[in-house]
Write a protein that holds these residues in place. Sequence first.
Motif, PDB file in Angstrom:
ATOM      1  N   MET A 140       0.821  -1.209   0.000  1.00 45.83           N
ATOM      2  CA  MET A 140       0.000   0.000   0.000  1.00 45.83           C
ATOM      3  C   MET A 140       0.855   1.259   0.000  1.00 45.83           C
ATOM      4  O   MET A 140       0.570   2.226  -0.719  1.00 45.83           O
ATOM      5  N   PRO A 151      -1.647  -4.284   2.788  1.00 49.21           N
ATOM      6  CA  PRO A 151      -1.269  -3.437   3.926  1.00 49.21           C
ATOM      7  C   PRO A 151      -0.192  -4.122   4.753  1.00 49.21           C
ATOM      8  O   PRO A 151      -0.130  -5.355   4.823  1.00 49.21           O
ATOM      9  N   TYR A 201      -7.364  -0.146  -1.420  1.00 50.23           N
ATOM     10  CA  TYR A 201      -8.058  -1.423  -1.589  1.00 50.23           C
ATOM     11  C   TYR A 201      -8.229  -1.707  -3.078  1.00 50.23           C
ATOM     12  O   TYR A 201      -8.466  -0.799  -3.881  1.00 50.23           O
ATOM     13  N   TYR A 226      -7.364  -0.285   4.618  1.00 51.68           N
ATOM     14  CA  TYR A 226      -7.767  -1.322   3.663  1.00 51.68           C
ATOM     15  C   TYR A 226      -9.226  -1.724   3.906  1.00 51.68           C
ATOM     16  O   TYR A 226     -10.036  -1.800   2.962  1.00 51.68           O
TER      17      TYR A 226
END
Length: 577
Positions: free
Chosen positions: A407, A543, A483, A552
């Motif tokens: 991420m 993540p 996400y 997330y």
Amino acid sequence: MINISKFVNISSKAITRQVKVDSCRFISTTTTASASNHGRSFNTNTTIKSLSSPLLLNNKISNNSHSKRYYQSPNINGNKSSFDDITDFQNTIEIRALPSTITKNDIKSVFKDYHIATHGVKMVFDEDHGFAYITFGNKKDFNRAVEMKSFPFSGQDYEIAPLQSTILNWNQPNSQSYLNRTAVTNHLWKTRGPMASNTVDKKAELVSKSPAESKTEIDLFFSSDLALREMYLSPYGHLRVGRFLEDLDALAGSTAIKHAEDENEGRKMTIVTASVDRISLLRTLVPDRDIKMEGVVTYVGSSSMEVMIKVRSKDNQTQQWDPVLVAYFTMVARDPILRKATPVNHLDCQTPTEKKLFEDGKKHKAARLNYSQQSLENVPPTSSELQTIHNLFMIAKSTTNLELIQMKDTLCHSTILCQPQEKNINGNIFGGYLMRKGFEIAFSTCFLRFNKSIPKFVAMDDISFLNPVDIGNILTLESTIVYSHPIPEAIQKYYAQVEVLAYITEPLSGKRKLSNVFNFTFICSPGNNELADPNQKVKQILPQTYSEAMRYLAGKRIVDRHRECESSPDQMDIWFN
């Protein structure tokens, strides 16, 4: 010189005027007055048909008359407007209320001993009167001109004022034009009444208004006006979503003001955007189709108003208006002196459709409260969400057919010095501009990671306006893909949820605080079958910290909500009312 033609329908109900600019481009505004037990109410239908140069329109409506003033910048020096090429505001003076008979030579003759900058005389006329802006080549001649205090012409004296004095107080409402806005936003702002100024202590009674009294429509003729289309065109052949976000915010504000205003001059307030609950794009914004935007107040609390905006595009073959976009804004009325919420007029719903939309507004308000209470910043994740995080942990440990993207590696930054040209009518940075910049960095972030296709914007959710952004602040945008979710039975097709955090820093103090949170949902898919490689690994956002895991899950909630809303039969109900 502008050729102004007026077409007046002699009626107490409506007056239509048309301003003709060069290249046969038109702006047409129709204002319809309807009787009300509580004074006047107006339903304004505005058509924007060309916007190749900035338009400065001021629409004032009083009880006794339907008077309109149109300011149009003449086409000076080719394609530039009279404001575009004023590059030195510090050495520019302004002369107001000049007669239309005056010429540039008349002005130059008075200042014949002064050094006027190249193309330094600009003129803007409103029918018989107008403004002159003279830019001098040095501070000495500028000061000499200011010291004159008045400009003589045809036996009369006209006041001279330094232009810089009108732009230093950025919080003064309507202190100048809005050159960086679209003509839709510019027009909507200029047609607003004086609600945001001259606050007094006198109290006024609230009245009841119907939703129809706040209804505001805007038409954009993209099919026939290439100059208008060019202003909204993206690099990829579609219309720019960011530009529409600006117009949507301006339309929501104007619609809310029409509901909140009344005849009592003692009751003043400012209308601000509190949140954007949802913007759903149902179809691609096609550049050669005409667009119709319609805003209406559907729900009213004590000081808040929900504004629903529907956007349609006209199919050039069938001539039918197809649903394109729906948005829900929450606008709040505030006392500009006390800086707290102030009550607004009641909403009188009579028809079944109005009553249903009012009940929907109640549900939206309850849903916002529930989302806030169930936020992962307030409560721990559910057991199923914890299982999701554990599954990601196990995936990261094993060799899979997934392309794992950390991420933190998706993070993109943008730093912007907030300029006065981006202000709204209240003197702060325009919320629509913030949404546009947020969208643009979110789009770019998504495109960098899912770069085999152009990201398709589908929704914008849970937009929070936490703190106003002032001119001179340093705005930092931090965009992260929080996400991603593969779409079943589709190769390399994903939902990508992008979170953009907007921070403002006061340069002199160094204080930094969060001003906005934007959440954008995109669909990323190959543009053609050749790019859809079945052997390509599926991309997965990963993540790595607890904080990232919560982001997330928050992104997952938004995408799940979007998918649920998309499949709901109620999604299209509003278009058939």
